[in-house]
Design a protein around this motif. Structure first.
Motif: not given
Length: 204
Positions: A56-57, A66-73, A91-92
């Protein structure tokens, strides 16, 4: 070497290009938010935008970066739990081993209205730093440019950042977040004409 992927998002860019260059030279892959990425690229450092991780941009005038599940995971995952690793692999999601964050200090001049003040409150950066500190055994949390040389020296010595140094950086990160939140609290109390001391007593 255990430090393989680093996420950098800094307002205070003191020595961050030198630090990122040192990490890159040691095989660390660098990811960064847009402003930091632009700064690092201007110094010839190879860096990927975090949008490459999230897909996502940045949105809402930079409020959503940075608020995104992939970042915090990637920050909160445990390398010691097999089920955790299998789930995130499906989930890559690849882990970050080092997170460098320092948002703009919350020091605002007179004459700003409520909307302007609240717009300046950092959410994603503080959340990333807190998450990294919570998971310090897996992720090295960094909020102070004064620690850059120590981290590089530690990597050169043992390919990692030693446990006691991680613990120091963890405590420093939580202190940084506490001081940031306290500055927001004081500003809002002044703005809303709230007795800060009385409010604190009510929560004791």
């Amino acid at each position: 070497m255990n430090i393989k992927r680093a996420l950098i998002s800094v307002w205070d860019k003191t020595n961050v290009a030198r630090f990122a260059k040192a990490l890159s030279e040691r095989g660390v892959k660098i990811f960064a938010t847009s402003g930091t990425a632009e700064h690092l690229r201007s110094h010839g450092i190879n860096v990927e935008d975090i949008s490459e991780v999230t897909g996502f941009p940045e949105m809402l005038g930079g409020n959503i970066k940075s608020i995104h599940p992939k970042i915090f995971a990637a920050i909160l995952m445990s390398l010691f739990e097999e089920d955790n690793l299998k789930l995130l692999e499906g989930l890559s999601v690849e882990p970050f081993d080092l997170v460098v964050v320092n948002p703009r200090p919350f020091q605002l001049g007179d004459g700003l209205d409520e909307e302007q003040i609240l717009k300046n409150v950092d959410i994603g950066g503080i959340a990333m730093l807190r998450a990294a500190a919570k998971n310090y055994r897996n992720v090295v949390p960094v909020c102070d440019p004064e620690d850059y040389d120590m981290i590089v020296d530690s990597i050169d010595t043992c390919g990692d950042v030693e446990l006691q140094k991680r613990r120091l950086l963890c405590a420093k990160a939580f202190l940084f977040c506490q001081r940031y939140d306290e500055s927001v609290f004081k500003t809002l109390c002044d703005l809303f004409a709230i007795d800060a001391a009385e409010l604190k007593r009510r929560l004791e």
